[in-house]
Motif scaffolding. Structure first.
Motif, PDB file in Angstrom:
ATOM      1  N   ILE A  87      11.918  -2.542   3.398  1.00 12.07           N
ATOM      2  CA  ILE A  87      11.959  -1.124   3.207  1.00 12.07           C
ATOM      3  C   ILE A  87      10.689  -0.530   3.516  1.00 12.07           C
ATOM      4  CG2 ILE A  87      12.568   0.932   1.556  1.00 12.07           C
ATOM      5  CD1 ILE A  87      14.051  -1.238  -0.026  1.00 12.07           C
ATOM      6  N   ASN A  88      10.662   0.411   4.701  1.00 12.28           N
ATOM      7  CA  ASN A  88       9.352   0.864   4.987  1.00 12.28           C
ATOM      8  C   ASN A  88       9.885   2.288   6.153  1.00 12.28           C
ATOM      9  OD1 ASN A  88       7.006   1.251   6.706  1.00 12.28           O
ATOM     10  ND2 ASN A  88       6.346  -0.804   5.825  1.00 12.28           N
ATOM     11  N   ARG A  89       8.955   3.162   5.882  1.00  7.79           N
ATOM     12  CA  ARG A  89       9.214   4.286   6.558  1.00  7.79           C
ATOM     13  C   ARG A  89       8.965   4.199   8.163  1.00  7.79           C
ATOM     14  NH1 ARG A  89       4.906   8.382   3.881  1.00  7.79           N
ATOM     15  NH2 ARG A  89       2.987   7.410   4.756  1.00  7.79           N
ATOM     16  N   GLN A 133      -0.961 -12.614   6.954  1.00  5.50           N
ATOM     17  CA  GLN A 133      -1.419 -13.097   5.893  1.00  5.50           C
ATOM     18  C   GLN A 133      -0.356 -12.829   4.876  1.00  5.50           C
ATOM     19  OE1 GLN A 133      -3.234 -11.005   7.731  1.00  5.50           O
ATOM     20  NE2 GLN A 133      -5.062 -12.125   8.412  1.00  5.50           N
ATOM     21  N   ARG A 184      -1.596  -7.980  -0.745  1.00 10.57           N
ATOM     22  CA  ARG A 184      -3.061  -7.901  -1.034  1.00 10.57           C
ATOM     23  C   ARG A 184      -3.581  -6.483  -1.137  1.00 10.57           C
ATOM     24  NH1 ARG A 184      -7.895 -11.568   1.761  1.00 10.57           N
ATOM     25  NH2 ARG A 184      -9.727 -10.155   1.122  1.00 10.57           N
ATOM     26  N   ARG A 202       0.727  -1.280   0.089  1.00 12.75           N
ATOM     27  CA  ARG A 202       0.088  -0.113  -0.097  1.00 12.75           C
ATOM     28  C   ARG A 202       0.814   1.413  -0.171  1.00 12.75           C
ATOM     29  NH1 ARG A 202      -5.285  -0.466   2.270  1.00 12.75           N
ATOM     30  NH2 ARG A 202      -4.515  -1.834   4.117  1.00 12.75           N
ATOM     31  N   LEU A 230      10.394   4.756   0.279  1.00 12.12           N
ATOM     32  CA  LEU A 230      10.525   4.370  -0.555  1.00 12.12           C
ATOM     33  C   LEU A 230      10.924   4.947  -1.934  1.00 12.12           C
ATOM     34  CD1 LEU A 230       8.150   3.671  -2.649  1.00 12.12           C
ATOM     35  CD2 LEU A 230       6.923   2.747  -0.536  1.00 12.12           C
ATOM     36  N   PHE A 231      10.348   6.099  -2.170  1.00 10.73           N
ATOM     37  CA  PHE A 231      10.303   6.699  -3.450  1.00 10.73           C
ATOM     38  C   PHE A 231      11.580   7.479  -3.410  1.00 10.73           C
ATOM     39  CE2 PHE A 231       5.889   6.744  -2.546  1.00 10.73           C
ATOM     40  CZ  PHE A 231       5.405   6.458  -3.666  1.00 10.73           C
ATOM     41  N   GLY A 273       1.107 -14.254  -0.382  1.00  4.39           N
ATOM     42  CA  GLY A 273       0.536 -14.584   1.083  1.00  4.39           C
ATOM     43  C   GLY A 273      -0.618 -15.574   1.004  1.00  4.39           C
ATOM     44  N   GLN A 274      -1.423 -15.446   1.777  1.00  7.66           N
ATOM     45  CA  GLN A 274      -2.376 -16.486   2.222  1.00  7.66           C
ATOM     46  C   GLN A 274      -3.627 -16.595   0.881  1.00  7.66           C
ATOM     47  OE1 GLN A 274      -5.074 -15.524   5.347  1.00  7.66           O
ATOM     48  NE2 GLN A 274      -6.430 -17.342   4.647  1.00  7.66           N
ATOM     49  N   THR A 275      -3.960 -15.741   0.418  1.00 12.24           N
ATOM     50  CA  THR A 275      -4.913 -15.544  -0.641  1.00 12.24           C
ATOM     51  C   THR A 275      -4.136 -15.306  -1.968  1.00 12.24           C
ATOM     52  OG1 THR A 275      -5.593 -13.614   0.012  1.00 12.24           O
ATOM     53  CG2 THR A 275      -7.038 -15.101   0.692  1.00 12.24           C
ATOM     54  N   GLY A 317      12.988   4.278   5.750  1.00 12.23           N
ATOM     55  CA  GLY A 317      13.037   5.750   4.878  1.00 12.23           C
ATOM     56  C   GLY A 317      12.001   5.447   3.811  1.00 12.23           C
ATOM     57  N   ILE A 324       5.550  -2.240   2.573  1.00  3.60           N
ATOM     58  CA  ILE A 324       4.579  -3.590   2.942  1.00  3.60           C
ATOM     59  C   ILE A 324       4.694  -3.565   4.654  1.00  3.60           C
ATOM     60  CG2 ILE A 324       4.198  -6.107   3.031  1.00  3.60           C
ATOM     61  CD1 ILE A 324       4.990  -6.053   0.046  1.00  3.60           C
ATOM     62  N   GLN A 370       0.097 -11.499  -6.215  1.00  4.21           N
ATOM     63  CA  GLN A 370      -0.010 -11.393  -4.876  1.00  4.21           C
ATOM     64  C   GLN A 370       0.410 -12.422  -4.222  1.00  4.21           C
ATOM     65  OE1 GLN A 370      -4.243 -10.522  -3.381  1.00  4.21           O
ATOM     66  NE2 GLN A 370      -3.792 -11.827  -1.744  1.00  4.21           N
ATOM     67  N   ARG A 399     -12.154 -14.435   9.149  1.00  2.65           N
ATOM     68  CA  ARG A 399     -11.539 -13.160   9.056  1.00  2.65           C
ATOM     69  C   ARG A 399     -11.530 -12.309  10.111  1.00  2.65           C
ATOM     70  NH1 ARG A 399     -14.280 -11.662   3.259  1.00  2.65           N
ATOM     71  NH2 ARG A 399     -16.076 -12.320   4.601  1.00  2.65           N
TER      72      ARG A 399
HETATM   73  C1  LIG Z   1      -8.516 -13.646   4.846  1.00  2.00           C
HETATM   74  C2  LIG Z   1      -7.624 -12.709   4.814  1.00  2.00           C
HETATM   75  C3  LIG Z   1      -6.410 -13.028   3.698  1.00  2.00           C
HETATM   76  C4  LIG Z   1      -5.571 -12.242   3.383  1.00  2.00           C
HETATM   77  N1  LIG Z   1      -4.711 -12.661   2.343  1.00  2.00           N
HETATM   78  C5  LIG Z   1      -3.577 -11.860   2.107  1.00  2.00           C
HETATM   79  C6  LIG Z   1      -2.453 -12.273   1.066  1.00  2.00           C
HETATM   80  O1  LIG Z   1      -2.530 -13.159   0.197  1.00  2.00           O
HETATM   81  N2  LIG Z   1      -1.639 -11.330   0.898  1.00  2.00           N
HETATM   82  C7  LIG Z   1      -1.491 -10.145   1.498  1.00  2.00           C
HETATM   83  O2  LIG Z   1      -0.354  -9.441   1.596  1.00  2.00           O
HETATM   84  N3  LIG Z   1      -2.347  -9.737   2.635  1.00  2.00           N
HETATM   85  C8  LIG Z   1      -3.467 -10.656   2.969  1.00  2.00           C
HETATM   86  N4  LIG Z   1      -4.275 -10.095   3.760  1.00  2.00           N
HETATM   87  C9  LIG Z   1      -4.479  -8.442   3.997  1.00  2.00           C
HETATM   88  C10 LIG Z   1      -3.573  -8.544   5.102  1.00  2.00           C
HETATM   89  O3  LIG Z   1      -4.045  -8.677   6.593  1.00  2.00           O
HETATM   90  C11 LIG Z   1      -3.105  -7.065   5.077  1.00  2.00           C
HETATM   91  O4  LIG Z   1      -4.146  -6.222   5.273  1.00  2.00           O
HETATM   92  C12 LIG Z   1      -2.012  -6.716   3.829  1.00  2.00           C
HETATM   93  O5  LIG Z   1      -1.172  -7.511   3.695  1.00  2.00           O
HETATM   94  C13 LIG Z   1      -1.587  -5.228   4.108  1.00  2.00           C
HETATM   95  O6  LIG Z   1      -0.983  -4.766   2.947  1.00  2.00           O
HETATM   96  P1  LIG Z   1       0.346  -3.666   2.967  1.00  2.00           P
HETATM   97  O7  LIG Z   1       1.421  -4.415   3.794  1.00  2.00           O
HETATM   98  O8  LIG Z   1       0.616  -3.395   1.360  1.00  2.00           O
HETATM   99  O9  LIG Z   1      -0.435  -2.670   3.545  1.00  2.00           O
HETATM  100  P2  LIG Z   1      -0.446  -1.733   4.742  1.00  2.00           P
HETATM  101  O10 LIG Z   1      -0.590  -2.636   5.992  1.00  2.00           O
HETATM  102  O11 LIG Z   1      -1.376  -0.570   4.712  1.00  2.00           O
HETATM  103  O12 LIG Z   1       1.113  -1.076   4.825  1.00  2.00           O
HETATM  104  C14 LIG Z   1       1.675  -0.267   4.166  1.00  2.00           C
HETATM  105  C15 LIG Z   1       3.206  -0.069   4.626  1.00  2.00           C
HETATM  106  O13 LIG Z   1       3.717   0.927   3.697  1.00  2.00           O
HETATM  107  C16 LIG Z   1       4.578   1.831   4.455  1.00  2.00           C
HETATM  108  N5  LIG Z   1       4.639   3.074   3.773  1.00  2.00           N
HETATM  109  C17 LIG Z   1       3.820   4.096   3.200  1.00  2.00           C
HETATM  110  N6  LIG Z   1       4.195   5.032   2.626  1.00  2.00           N
HETATM  111  C18 LIG Z   1       5.622   4.557   2.501  1.00  2.00           C
HETATM  112  C19 LIG Z   1       6.873   5.248   1.641  1.00  2.00           C
HETATM  113  N7  LIG Z   1       6.528   6.488   1.079  1.00  2.00           N
HETATM  114  N8  LIG Z   1       7.841   4.873   1.854  1.00  2.00           N
HETATM  115  C20 LIG Z   1       8.192   3.787   2.851  1.00  2.00           C
HETATM  116  N9  LIG Z   1       7.122   2.722   3.184  1.00  2.00           N
HETATM  117  C21 LIG Z   1       5.829   3.356   3.395  1.00  2.00           C
HETATM  118  C22 LIG Z   1       3.720   2.064   5.689  1.00  2.00           C
HETATM  119  O14 LIG Z   1       4.693   2.435   6.745  1.00  2.00           O
HETATM  120  C23 LIG Z   1       3.163   0.582   5.887  1.00  2.00           C
HETATM  121  O15 LIG Z   1       3.744  -0.198   6.680  1.00  2.00           O
HETATM  122  C24 LIG Z   1      -5.367 -11.123   3.959  1.00  2.00           C
HETATM  123  C25 LIG Z   1      -6.314 -10.737   4.938  1.00  2.00           C
HETATM  124  C26 LIG Z   1      -7.121 -11.541   5.454  1.00  2.00           C
HETATM  125  C27 LIG Z   1      -8.315 -11.234   6.387  1.00  2.00           C
END
Ligand SMILES: Cc1cc2nc3c(=O)[nH]c(=O)nc-3n(C[C@H](O)[C@H](O)[C@H](O)COP(=O)(O)OP(=O)(O)OC[C@H]3O[C@@H](n4cnc5c(N)ncnc54)[C@H](O)[C@@H]3O)c2cc1C
Lengths: 366, 282
Positions: free
Chosen positions: A314-316, A300, A264, A238, A334-335, A279-281, A332, A295, A277, B15
């Motif tokens: 790599i995460n801020r 999951q 995801r 995200r 990521l951009f 992870g779990q799903t 830091g 990430i 993708q 979930r």
């Molecule tokens: C039943 C079920 C199944 C699931 N299956 C999966 C799966 O298969 N795969 C999966 O990935 N997830 C799965 N999930 C979702 C999981 O729980 C998380 O919601 C998801 O992995 C979060 O994705 P993310 O880390 O990208 O987003 P976030 O948790 O929102 O994390 C984003 C990260 O980016 C960092 N960030 C933001 N901007 C910057 C920047 N400019 N520079 C550096 N860092 C930055 C933030 O600090 C944060 O740590 C599932 C959930 C459920 C309930």
């Protein structure tokens, strides 16, 4: 082992019927157009360990048309004995003719353990066979082990409750013990062409007229993109904030000779397709190098990548859980980090010899 | 007219389940019970067939009495009848025992309400995640089996044949087979509709047909519930996270930080393995 534990094992074995007719570990091999699925080769690797621990044989069952060459391959990857059923009626996977062959072999050979990949085909076939036999079947395992003789129980462990827990499932009162396993969690043995083994032919007894199902056509995924087999993955979450920045990840992946993965959150946002993708799903991967960018590291997501050899995060956010799983962490933006990293990699690399990495081709792994 | 059976399970929304960090056990309290959503895609497909060709839809569910809630939901969406198979004796069933009971149920549905042409199941359940019950039912009823279906392309009632698209890991398989058939539905199959007002009104006073162990004369006790289940859960645990000694990399500028990381990567076996030579040409 303590004496008490020894006693308990004996007791457990005493409770069970006499299964001495059932011996050996059998892998049901999945193939398409004469090429074995990587999960089947991974299972041969894992099955080898189980068979050795039980001091028994590792067997493989190959079903298809023009697949005889696979028998030898299965031996190279660890099988002692390969059963092959090769017939035009078996060209495409269809539940009825494939389960007929499978049942015939399982009833004759009586393996104590039968394993297949938890793919669409593997689950389709395993579900049918286990009901026919009947016996217990555990789906989607990620850890396999056996208790040694005399109980010889398969300890089939799988995620439960949206990956929040693991459960170990046993099948004491029926044989064979069956399980399907996820792709990407076990490791194939190196292909060893000096290995030898026995090949046994199995007749197909089902005629085309008896088979109602006809495969009309197969539309192959056009873009041959294979996350599961990638050895280097640069994954975005995200934190990327949109589809555009994924190009930046692609540049880094190209420079390293890898592919792009995603969380995801990024897939659900529509920034990248589901086939990326992790992870779990999504997919379970175990590359040599996994770079997680933006990430957070939800369970999951972690279940899909924590077995990677080397993890970079790599995460801020310095408190992001992903850092706990990472070998190297950078706090830091990521951009800023990613373009700098891509430049640094390019600088370290020589363009000559031109490697396939420049075209973004994955280094294949089984 | 086509007779379609849809198998629906009511499940805890896994979930929403959390782990108590102190005791490492599941917190089940307050977890909502929902109709397994893959099953609802099966129902939606049945409803579309009904809209297009005319069909009678019977929904069947094995579960405790509160599962009536999910059946009412199916009725509100347009199912014609619903059967709840409920009995303490059925409890603790694994996929083998479940497919036995659902197989008998569908046989009884066929005997009482007319022969069945299509059975829909979901790809898998949210709580069991196995995808084994569909193939199990197909086996017990000797139906053709089409799993992981993302699209029903064609139903030829005259020839009694059906064509579907199955989604596999490496592509899409178009397959045609004979009815009666059992289909397991993917969520890509369709978008589940919302219940129309008349449906909701009908559902409000609807009572499903209830069948217990008493209603199946040929039922073999050894094949149901915990006793009829070959698989047993021997233990559950919360996986420990792999302990990794994380090395944090930091320098004054992003460029310097990136450079440090690249140096670390170049100390591993990776450059040799992937033919990243040591050099500085761009
Ligand atoms: C039943 C079920 C199944 C699931 N299956 C999966 C799966 O298969 N795969 C999966 O990935 N997830 C799965 N999930 C979702 C999981 O729980 C998380 O919601 C998801 O992995 C979060 O994705 P993310 O880390 O990208 O987003 P976030 O948790 O929102 O994390 C984003 C990260 O980016 C960092 N960030 C933001 N901007 C910057 C920047 N400019 N520079 C550096 N860092 C930055 C933030 O600090 C944060 O740590 C599932 C959930 C459920 C309930």
């Amino acid at each position: 082992m303590s004496e008490v534990a020894e006693e308990n094992k004996k007791k457990a074995a005493d409770d069970m019927p006499d299964w001495s007719d059932y011996r050996g570990v059998m892998i049901v091999v999945e193939q398409r157009a004469g090429k074995a699925a990587s999960v089947s080769l991974q299972l041969l690797g894992e099955g080898r360990k189980l068979a050795d621990k039980l001091e028994t044989e590792l067997m493989a069952l190959v079903i298809g048309h023009d697949v005889r060459h696979l028998a030898e391959e299965m031996i190279y990857y660890g099988a002692d004995k390969v059963y092959v059923s090769d017939a035009p009626e078996l060209k495409d996977y269809r539940t009825r003719p494939y389960s007929r062959v499978c049942l015939q072999v399982l009833r004759d050979v009586k393996p104590e353990i039968v394993l297949q990949g938890a793919t669409a085909t593997g689950r389709d076939l395993a579900g049918a066979i286990a009901t026919h036999l009947p016996t217990g079947l555990t789906a989607d395992c990620t850890i396999l082990d056996v208790e040694p003789h005399p109980s010889r129980l398969l300890l089939a462990s799988r995620p439960a409750f949206s990956e929040k827990m693991l459960a170990t499932i046993l099948c004491k009162q029926y044989r064979p013990q069956m399980a399907t396993t996820r792709a990407g969690v076990f490791e194939a043995l190196p292909r060893d062409t000096t290995r030898t083994g026995e090949v046994i032919t199995v007749e197909n007894t089902m005629k085309e007229e008896e088979i109602a199902a006809k495969v009309l056509r197969f539309i192959e995924e056009t873009e041959r993109f294979n996350l599961e087999d990638a050895e280097i993955i640069v994954a975005g979450g995200r934190g990327l904030g949109g589809p555009e920045p994924f190009k930046m990840l692609q540049d880094l992946a190209d420079a390293l000779g890898g592919v792009v993965g995603a969380s995801r959150a990024a897939v659900d946002a529509g920034w990248i397709e589901h086939k990326h993708q992790v992870g779990q799903t999504g997919y379970t991967v175990r590359p040599k190098l996994y770079i997680a960018v933006g990430i957070s590291g939800a369970v999951q997501h972690l279940v899909g990548m924590q077995n990677s050899d080397l993890i970079v995060a790599i995460n801020r956010d310095p408190d992001a859980p992903i850092f706990k799983t990472a070998n190297y962490g950078i706090v830091g933006d990521l951009f800023q980090i990613i373009p700098a990293l891509t430049a640094a990699v390019k600088e370290k690399r020589v363009l000559i010899p031109q490697s396939s990495a420049q075209e973004g081709v994955t280094h294949g792994k089984i | 007219m086509l007779h379609i059976v849809v198998c629906v399970k009511q499940v805890p929304d896994s979930r929403e389940i959390r782990i108590d960090p102190k005791t490492n056990t599941l917190i089940r309290q307050g977890v909502p019970a929902i109709a397994n959503f893959y099953d609802m895609h099966g129902l939606e497909e049945a409803l579309r067939i009904k809209d297009e060709k005319g069909a009678v839809i019977t929904v069947v569910c094995m579960g405790p009495p509160p599962a009536e809630k999910s059946l009412k939901e199916c009725i509100s969406l347009g199912a014609d009848r619903a059967v709840l198979v409920t009995d303490r004796g059925f409890a603790g069933a694994d996929t083998l025992a479940t497919s036995y009971v659902l197989g008998l149920t569908i046989q009884k549905v066929a005997a009482e309400f007319g022969p069945v042409d299509i059975v829909f199941c979901g790809k898998q359940t949210l709580d069991g995640d196995t995808g084994q019950v569909g193939p199990g039912i197909a086996c017990r009823l000797d139906l053709e089996q089409l799993t992981y279906v993302q699209k029903v392309e064609k139903i030829d009632q005259e020839a009694r044949r059906i064509t579907v698209h199955r989604h596999l890991e490496d592509g899409v398989e178009v397959v045609e087979t004979a009815m009666p058939v059992l289909i397991t539905a993917l969520k890509e199959m369709n978008k589940v509709r919302r219940a129309p007002l008349p449906g909701m009104i009908r559902a409000a006073k609807f009572k499903p047909v209830i069948w217990t162990t008493q209603d199946f004369p040929g039922l073999e006790r050894a094949k149901i519930g915990l006793k009829g289940s070959p698989t047993i859960v021997s233990k559950t645990w919360v996986p420990e996270q792999r302990h990794v000694d994380t090395e944090m990399i930091a320098a004054d500028t992003p460029q310097a930080t990136a450079g440090l990381l690249v140096d670390k990567l170049w100390q591993t076996e990776l450059p040799q393995r992937f033919g990243w030579a040591n050099g500085s040409e761009v």
